[in-house]
Design a protein around this motif. Structure first.
Motif, mmCIF file in Angstrom:
data_model
loop_
_atom_site.group_PDB
_atom_site.id
_atom_site.type_symbol
_atom_site.label_atom_id
_atom_site.label_comp_id
_atom_site.label_asym_id
_atom_site.label_seq_id
_atom_site.Cartn_x
_atom_site.Cartn_y
_atom_site.Cartn_z
ATOM 1 N N ARG A 1 0.862 -1.179 0.000
ATOM 2 C CA ARG A 1 0.000 0.000 0.000
ATOM 3 C C ARG A 1 0.897 1.228 0.000
ATOM 4 O O ARG A 1 1.784 1.345 0.834
ATOM 5 C CB ARG A 1 -0.910 -0.016 1.220
ATOM 6 C CG ARG A 1 -2.023 0.998 1.152
ATOM 7 C CD ARG A 1 -3.031 0.761 2.229
ATOM 8 N NE ARG A 1 -3.983 -0.224 1.723
ATOM 9 C CZ ARG A 1 -4.979 -0.714 2.414
ATOM 10 N NH1 ARG A 1 -5.154 -0.367 3.652
ATOM 11 N NH2 ARG A 1 -5.803 -1.574 1.881
ATOM 12 N N VAL B 1 3.770 3.439 -11.434
ATOM 13 C CA VAL B 1 2.800 2.372 -11.157
ATOM 14 C C VAL B 1 3.423 1.018 -11.492
ATOM 15 O O VAL B 1 3.312 0.061 -10.716
ATOM 16 C CB VAL B 1 1.492 2.592 -11.947
ATOM 17 C CG1 VAL B 1 0.526 1.417 -11.744
ATOM 18 C CG2 VAL B 1 0.831 3.910 -11.561
ATOM 19 N N VAL C 1 -3.862 7.388 -11.881
ATOM 20 C CA VAL C 1 -3.642 7.482 -10.440
ATOM 21 C C VAL C 1 -3.272 8.932 -10.159
ATOM 22 O O VAL C 1 -2.551 9.560 -10.933
ATOM 23 C CB VAL C 1 -2.506 6.537 -9.993
ATOM 24 C CG1 VAL C 1 -2.185 6.724 -8.518
ATOM 25 C CG2 VAL C 1 -2.869 5.087 -10.286
ATOM 26 N N ASP D 1 -4.105 9.644 -3.767
ATOM 27 C CA ASP D 1 -4.792 8.350 -3.795
ATOM 28 C C ASP D 1 -4.047 7.390 -2.874
ATOM 29 O O ASP D 1 -2.814 7.405 -2.809
ATOM 30 C CB ASP D 1 -4.779 7.739 -5.199
ATOM 31 C CG ASP D 1 -5.743 8.396 -6.168
ATOM 32 O OD1 ASP D 1 -6.527 9.270 -5.753
ATOM 33 O OD2 ASP D 1 -5.692 8.032 -7.362
ATOM 34 N N VAL E 1 -3.041 3.842 -2.846
ATOM 35 C CA VAL E 1 -2.930 2.811 -3.864
ATOM 36 C C VAL E 1 -2.662 1.472 -3.177
ATOM 37 O O VAL E 1 -1.657 1.311 -2.482
ATOM 38 C CB VAL E 1 -1.808 3.154 -4.871
ATOM 39 C CG1 VAL E 1 -1.702 2.076 -5.939
ATOM 40 C CG2 VAL E 1 -2.075 4.519 -5.512
ATOM 41 N N VAL F 1 -4.502 -3.527 -8.910
ATOM 42 C CA VAL F 1 -4.211 -2.264 -8.244
ATOM 43 C C VAL F 1 -5.495 -1.434 -8.130
ATOM 44 O O VAL F 1 -6.180 -1.205 -9.129
ATOM 45 C CB VAL F 1 -3.140 -1.462 -9.019
ATOM 46 C CG1 VAL F 1 -2.755 -0.209 -8.246
ATOM 47 C CG2 VAL F 1 -1.916 -2.327 -9.310
ATOM 48 N N TYR F 2 -5.785 -0.986 -6.917
ATOM 49 C CA TYR F 2 -6.960 -0.170 -6.639
ATOM 50 C C TYR F 2 -6.521 1.159 -6.041
ATOM 51 O O TYR F 2 -5.513 1.227 -5.340
ATOM 52 C CB TYR F 2 -7.886 -0.870 -5.638
ATOM 53 C CG TYR F 2 -8.492 -2.135 -6.181
ATOM 54 C CD1 TYR F 2 -9.771 -2.134 -6.737
ATOM 55 C CD2 TYR F 2 -7.797 -3.342 -6.147
ATOM 56 C CE1 TYR F 2 -10.332 -3.296 -7.249
ATOM 57 C CE2 TYR F 2 -8.353 -4.501 -6.655
ATOM 58 C CZ TYR F 2 -9.618 -4.478 -7.204
ATOM 59 O OH TYR F 2 -10.162 -5.621 -7.708
ATOM 60 N N ALA F 3 -7.287 2.203 -6.312
ATOM 61 C CA ALA F 3 -7.025 3.508 -5.719
ATOM 62 C C ALA F 3 -8.237 3.928 -4.900
ATOM 63 O O ALA F 3 -9.375 3.832 -5.363
ATOM 64 C CB ALA F 3 -6.741 4.542 -6.799
ATOM 65 N N ARG G 1 -9.874 7.156 -3.334
ATOM 66 C CA ARG G 1 -9.752 8.606 -3.521
ATOM 67 C C ARG G 1 -10.958 9.334 -2.951
ATOM 68 O O ARG G 1 -11.967 8.721 -2.651
ATOM 69 C CB ARG G 1 -9.549 8.949 -4.994
ATOM 70 C CG ARG G 1 -10.492 8.277 -5.970
ATOM 71 C CD ARG G 1 -10.211 8.635 -7.422
ATOM 72 N NE ARG G 1 -8.897 8.216 -7.850
ATOM 73 C CZ ARG G 1 -8.608 7.685 -9.022
ATOM 74 N NH1 ARG G 1 -9.558 7.531 -9.912
ATOM 75 N NH2 ARG G 1 -7.388 7.330 -9.329
#
Length: 133
Positions: free
Chosen positions: A16, A35, A69, A73, A75, A95-97, A99
């Motif tokens: 993270r 990324v 991204v 954020d 991540v 991969v998730y953000a 926000r």
């Protein structure tokens, strides 16, 4: 831009991170290379655990950028082994953000598949140890 509202997977993230202003490109988005580097680190973690030692990235089998991204954020990267060979380990990374803290939104920003090879102290390919019971 229409955003699907997702939730984070119900498992522990492998890594993270929060991108900083120095990670931005000329358009104000986080560099794709930043990324990619995070994905490589996250993918290597389960590969190293399975190999019980050093690994080297040998291929990026697929890499899909779904959304940009942004700075701020959170991540979260999730890495799972999908294939194990005699010397190699293939890992899928999602991969998730997270926000917008006032009205939180989770978006999937990237997915990738990478292959790592187990290496010895001299950097030579080696056989993977038997899986622990």
């Amino acid at each position: 831009m229409d955003v699907d509202r997702l939730t984070l997977p119900e498992k522990h993230s492998t890594l993270r991170v929060v991108p900083m202003p120095a990670d931005l490109n000329q358009n104000g988005d986080v560099f794709g290379g930043w990324v990619m580097a995070q994905v490589d680190v996250a993918g290597a973690i389960p590969a190293m655990r399975r190999a019980r030692g050093r690994v080297a990235t040998v291929s990026v089998n697929s890499f899909l950028f779904k959304q940009p991204v942004s700075v701020g954020d959170i991540v979260s990267l999730y890495a799972d082994i999908v294939r194990v060979g005699a010397t190699s380990i293939t890992v899928k990374v999602e991969v998730y953000a997270e926000r917008n803290y006032a009205d939180p939104v989770v978006v999937k920003v990237t997915e990738a598949e990478l292959t790592y090879v187990a290496i010895d102290a001299a950097g030579k390919k080696r056989q993977l140890p038997a899986e622990k019971a």
